[in-house]
Design an enzyme around this catalytic site. Structure first.
Site, PDB file in Angstrom:
ATOM      1  N   SER A 151       0.841  -1.203   0.000  1.00 32.91           N
ATOM      2  CA  SER A 151       0.000   0.000   0.000  1.00 32.91           C
ATOM      3  C   SER A 151       0.870   1.244   0.000  1.00 32.91           C
ATOM      4  O   SER A 151       1.630   1.478   0.951  1.00 32.91           O
ATOM      5  CB  SER A 151      -0.897   0.019   1.237  1.00 32.91           C
ATOM      6  OG  SER A 151      -1.461   1.308   1.377  1.00 32.91           O
ATOM      7  N   HIS A 161      -1.185  -1.350  -4.188  1.00 35.17           N
ATOM      8  CA  HIS A 161      -2.466  -1.099  -3.513  1.00 35.17           C
ATOM      9  C   HIS A 161      -2.603   0.410  -3.295  1.00 35.17           C
ATOM     10  O   HIS A 161      -1.722   1.043  -2.711  1.00 35.17           O
ATOM     11  CB  HIS A 161      -2.494  -1.864  -2.188  1.00 35.17           C
ATOM     12  CG  HIS A 161      -3.801  -1.809  -1.476  1.00 35.17           C
ATOM     13  ND1 HIS A 161      -4.888  -2.555  -1.858  1.00 35.17           N
ATOM     14  CD2 HIS A 161      -4.196  -1.113  -0.378  1.00 35.17           C
ATOM     15  CE1 HIS A 161      -5.905  -2.321  -1.034  1.00 35.17           C
ATOM     16  NE2 HIS A 161      -5.509  -1.435  -0.130  1.00 35.17           N
ATOM     17  N   ASP A 199      -4.829   3.301  -1.764  1.00 43.78           N
ATOM     18  CA  ASP A 199      -5.874   3.561  -0.763  1.00 43.78           C
ATOM     19  C   ASP A 199      -6.457   4.955  -0.907  1.00 43.78           C
ATOM     20  O   ASP A 199      -5.796   5.948  -0.614  1.00 43.78           O
ATOM     21  CB  ASP A 199      -5.271   3.428   0.641  1.00 43.78           C
ATOM     22  CG  ASP A 199      -5.116   1.988   1.073  1.00 43.78           C
ATOM     23  OD1 ASP A 199      -6.104   1.230   0.974  1.00 43.78           O
ATOM     24  OD2 ASP A 199      -4.009   1.616   1.507  1.00 43.78           O
ATOM     25  N   MET A 234      -9.076   7.719   0.323  1.00 43.08           N
ATOM     26  CA  MET A 234      -9.853   8.070   1.518  1.00 43.08           C
ATOM     27  C   MET A 234     -10.478   9.440   1.331  1.00 43.08           C
ATOM     28  O   MET A 234      -9.811  10.367   0.867  1.00 43.08           O
ATOM     29  CB  MET A 234      -8.937   8.112   2.732  1.00 43.08           C
ATOM     30  CG  MET A 234      -8.219   6.802   2.979  1.00 43.08           C
ATOM     31  SD  MET A 234      -7.130   6.970   4.385  1.00 43.08           S
ATOM     32  CE  MET A 234      -6.671   5.261   4.633  1.00 43.08           C
ATOM     33  N   HIS A 252      -8.461   0.840  -3.730  1.00 43.17           N
ATOM     34  CA  HIS A 252      -9.345   0.515  -2.600  1.00 43.17           C
ATOM     35  C   HIS A 252     -10.056   1.799  -2.211  1.00 43.17           C
ATOM     36  O   HIS A 252      -9.469   2.680  -1.590  1.00 43.17           O
ATOM     37  CB  HIS A 252      -8.475  -0.037  -1.451  1.00 43.17           C
ATOM     38  CG  HIS A 252      -9.207  -0.283  -0.174  1.00 43.17           C
ATOM     39  ND1 HIS A 252      -8.555  -0.496   1.020  1.00 43.17           N
ATOM     40  CD2 HIS A 252     -10.534  -0.387   0.103  1.00 43.17           C
ATOM     41  CE1 HIS A 252      -9.447  -0.692   1.980  1.00 43.17           C
ATOM     42  NE2 HIS A 252     -10.658  -0.624   1.453  1.00 43.17           N
ATOM     43  N   MET A 307     -12.166   3.924  -0.085  1.00 42.17           N
ATOM     44  CA  MET A 307     -12.802   4.131   1.221  1.00 42.17           C
ATOM     45  C   MET A 307     -13.535   5.457   1.136  1.00 42.17           C
ATOM     46  O   MET A 307     -13.134   6.460   1.741  1.00 42.17           O
ATOM     47  CB  MET A 307     -11.721   4.124   2.317  1.00 42.17           C
ATOM     48  CG  MET A 307     -11.174   2.726   2.574  1.00 42.17           C
ATOM     49  SD  MET A 307      -9.644   2.731   3.520  1.00 42.17           S
ATOM     50  CE  MET A 307      -8.471   2.924   2.196  1.00 42.17           C
ATOM     51  N   MET A 327     -11.040  -6.391   5.524  1.00 36.02           N
ATOM     52  CA  MET A 327     -10.273  -5.447   6.342  1.00 36.02           C
ATOM     53  C   MET A 327      -9.939  -6.108   7.675  1.00 36.02           C
ATOM     54  O   MET A 327     -10.830  -6.575   8.377  1.00 36.02           O
ATOM     55  CB  MET A 327     -11.090  -4.168   6.613  1.00 36.02           C
ATOM     56  CG  MET A 327     -11.205  -3.197   5.447  1.00 36.02           C
ATOM     57  SD  MET A 327      -9.647  -2.666   4.695  1.00 36.02           S
ATOM     58  CE  MET A 327      -8.713  -2.060   6.099  1.00 36.02           C
ATOM     59  N   GLY A 385      -8.708   3.335   7.677  1.00 36.86           N
ATOM     60  CA  GLY A 385      -8.464   4.750   7.957  1.00 36.86           C
ATOM     61  C   GLY A 385      -6.998   5.101   8.120  1.00 36.86           C
ATOM     62  O   GLY A 385      -6.582   6.183   7.744  1.00 36.86           O
ATOM     63  N   PHE A 386      -6.222   4.176   8.646  1.00 35.94           N
ATOM     64  CA  PHE A 386      -4.827   4.483   8.916  1.00 35.94           C
ATOM     65  C   PHE A 386      -3.945   3.263   8.686  1.00 35.94           C
ATOM     66  O   PHE A 386      -4.384   2.140   8.940  1.00 35.94           O
ATOM     67  CB  PHE A 386      -4.640   4.904  10.389  1.00 35.94           C
ATOM     68  CG  PHE A 386      -5.546   6.018  10.804  1.00 35.94           C
ATOM     69  CD1 PHE A 386      -5.203   7.340  10.548  1.00 35.94           C
ATOM     70  CD2 PHE A 386      -6.759   5.741  11.419  1.00 35.94           C
ATOM     71  CE1 PHE A 386      -6.053   8.377  10.915  1.00 35.94           C
ATOM     72  CE2 PHE A 386      -7.612   6.773  11.789  1.00 35.94           C
ATOM     73  CZ  PHE A 386      -7.259   8.096  11.537  1.00 35.94           C
ATOM     74  N   GLY A 395      -0.453   1.148   9.745  1.00 35.02           N
ATOM     75  CA  GLY A 395       0.309   0.931  10.972  1.00 35.02           C
ATOM     76  C   GLY A 395      -0.486   0.443  12.171  1.00 35.02           C
ATOM     77  O   GLY A 395      -0.002   0.527  13.297  1.00 35.02           O
ATOM     78  N   ASP A 404      -6.200  -6.881   4.346  1.00 31.48           N
ATOM     79  CA  ASP A 404      -5.652  -5.524   4.407  1.00 31.48           C
ATOM     80  C   ASP A 404      -5.657  -5.012   5.845  1.00 31.48           C
ATOM     81  O   ASP A 404      -6.718  -4.806   6.428  1.00 31.48           O
ATOM     82  CB  ASP A 404      -6.522  -4.616   3.509  1.00 31.48           C
ATOM     83  CG  ASP A 404      -5.994  -3.203   3.393  1.00 31.48           C
ATOM     84  OD1 ASP A 404      -4.973  -2.875   4.026  1.00 31.48           O
ATOM     85  OD2 ASP A 404      -6.623  -2.423   2.653  1.00 31.48           O
ATOM     86  N   GLY A 405      -4.454  -4.826   6.400  1.00 31.22           N
ATOM     87  CA  GLY A 405      -4.327  -4.195   7.708  1.00 31.22           C
ATOM     88  C   GLY A 405      -3.498  -5.023   8.677  1.00 31.22           C
ATOM     89  O   GLY A 405      -3.862  -6.151   9.007  1.00 31.22           O
ATOM     90  N   GLY A 406      -2.373  -4.462   9.085  1.00 26.59           N
ATOM     91  CA  GLY A 406      -1.572  -5.096  10.136  1.00 26.59           C
ATOM     92  C   GLY A 406      -0.815  -6.337   9.723  1.00 26.59           C
ATOM     93  O   GLY A 406      -0.408  -7.128  10.577  1.00 26.59           O
ATOM     94  N   GLY A 460       1.296  -2.256   4.133  1.00 24.84           N
ATOM     95  CA  GLY A 460       1.663  -0.847   4.002  1.00 24.84           C
ATOM     96  C   GLY A 460       2.930  -0.556   4.751  1.00 24.84           C
ATOM     97  O   GLY A 460       4.034  -0.581   4.194  1.00 24.84           O
ATOM     98  N   SER A 461       2.785  -0.306   6.062  1.00 20.27           N
ATOM     99  CA  SER A 461       3.941   0.091   6.869  1.00 20.27           C
ATOM    100  C   SER A 461       5.047  -0.970   6.860  1.00 20.27           C
ATOM    101  O   SER A 461       6.223  -0.633   6.919  1.00 20.27           O
ATOM    102  CB  SER A 461       3.500   0.398   8.303  1.00 20.27           C
ATOM    103  OG  SER A 461       2.692  -0.633   8.815  1.00 20.27           O
TER     104      SER A 461
HETATM  105  C1  DX5 Z   1      -6.087   1.104   5.961  1.00 20.38           C
HETATM  106  C2  DX5 Z   1      -5.683   0.863   4.519  1.00 20.38           C
HETATM  107  C3  DX5 Z   1      -4.568  -0.095   4.410  1.00 20.38           C
HETATM  108  C4  DX5 Z   1      -3.326   0.331   5.117  1.00 20.38           C
HETATM  109  C5  DX5 Z   1      -2.552  -0.889   5.476  1.00 20.38           C
HETATM  110  O1  DX5 Z   1      -7.188   1.888   6.022  1.00 20.38           O
HETATM  111  O2  DX5 Z   1      -6.776   0.338   3.764  1.00 20.38           O
HETATM  112  O3  DX5 Z   1      -4.311  -0.470   3.071  1.00 20.38           O
HETATM  113  O4  DX5 Z   1      -2.546   1.215   4.380  1.00 20.38           O
HETATM  114  O5  DX5 Z   1      -1.453  -0.482   6.212  1.00 20.38           O
HETATM  115  P1  DX5 Z   1      -0.694  -1.439   7.219  1.00 20.38           P
HETATM  116  O6  DX5 Z   1      -0.171  -2.593   6.425  1.00 20.38           O
HETATM  117  O7  DX5 Z   1       0.379  -0.551   7.766  1.00 20.38           O
HETATM  118  O8  DX5 Z   1      -1.694  -1.884   8.262  1.00 20.38           O
HETATM  119 ZN    ZN Z   2      -6.415  -0.657   1.635  1.00 19.69          ZN
END
Ligand code: DX5
Ligand code: ZN
Length: 235
Positions: free
Chosen positions: A7, A32, A34, A36, A65, A67, A153, A158-159, A161, A191-193, A213-214
């Site tokens: 991401s 990916h 994102d 928002m 994606h 959102m 998800m 939303g964020f 990390g 997606d996420g963590g 992402g992170s």
């Molecule tokens: C969250 C996003 C994700 C996010 C994943 O709202 O949809 O794609 O960037 O980031 P990590 O991998 O850091 O959880």
């Molecule tokens: Zn995403």
């Protein structure tokens, strides 16, 4: 084949071209993207202008994606901008308002969702449907035969990390089991963590498209981090 979908929400945008090249060199197949809107989720990220630049930079699959509310309004622009996959959220469908005190009329949501999937396909993209962690996974069932992808998800969107929510594993497994019967080619994306130390768990549960992402783009060594993920994804 498992896909890695880093991401770029976590990218350093002053070096975006260089970082996207590192993703490709490391073996990732997907970017990916994102989007928002500051309403569906608190923050605003980026939209079509950046998409057009990303499209120019790479031949990787661009996985948008959304959102955002009113995703139907953006289908044309994302197709023109070069997205290959367009994913919308079940919760933004007027009939699918689980998380918002919305109407919660599943029949209506199916009708709305099906129309949107058709619109995305007619625009030449693959169609994805996403659910937030607290939305019952069963809502995706009627759509599975018509979808290219379901995005689970595993954090509240939303964020970047945040920490992986362990209850997501059973949701991935349930969707994969359902898809075996009604659409074996379905991609199940998580997606996420996701980090190198928990990615195996989601792969084993049936996910075959991994957003990170992170863990990939946070900080330096993007190439090495991508390679480390790909080693696990290749099994
Ligand atoms: C969250 C996003 C994700 C996010 C994943 O709202 O949809 O794609 O960037 O980031 P990590 O991998 O850091 O959880
Ligand atoms: Zn995403």
């Amino acid at each position: 084949m498992n896909y890695l979908a880093p991401s770029i929400l976590s990218a350093d945008f002053s070096r975006l071209g260089e970082q996207i090249r590192a993703l490709k060199d490391g073996g990732a197949q997907v970017v990916h993207f994102d989007v928002m809107d500051g309403h569906f989720v608190p923050e605003i990220s980026f939209g079509e202008p950046i998409l057009r630049s990303v499209r120019k930079m790479t031949d990787l699959i661009v996985d948008a994606h959304l959102m955002v509310y009113n995703p139907a309004d953006h289908v044309e622009a994302f197709a023109k901008g070069g997205a290959d996959i367009l994913t919308f959220h079940y919760e933004v469908l007027p009939g699918g308002g689980f998380a918002y005190g919305g109407i919660n009329d599943p029949d209506m949501a199916v009708e709305e969702g099906m129309a949107l999937i058709k619109k995305i396909h007619d625009a030449g993209m693959k169609a994805g449907l996403s659910i937030k962690p607290k939305t019952p996974w069963e809502v995706v069932k009627p759509f599975i035969p018509y979808l290219d992808l379901v995005l689970v998800m595993s954090v509240e969107p939303g964020f970047g990390g945040q920490k992986y929510m362990p209850e997501s594993t059973d949701r991935i497994r349930a969707i994969r089991e359902e898809a075996k019967r009604t659409n074996p080619a379905l991609r199940v994306e998580v997606d996420g963590g996701i980090k190198t130390n928990n990615v195996k768990v989601v792969l084993d549960a049936g996910a075959d498209m991994i957003v990170a992402g992170s863990a990939v783009l946070g900080g330096d060594d993007v190439l090495e981090k991508t390679r480390a993920f790909m080693e696990i994804l290749r099994g």
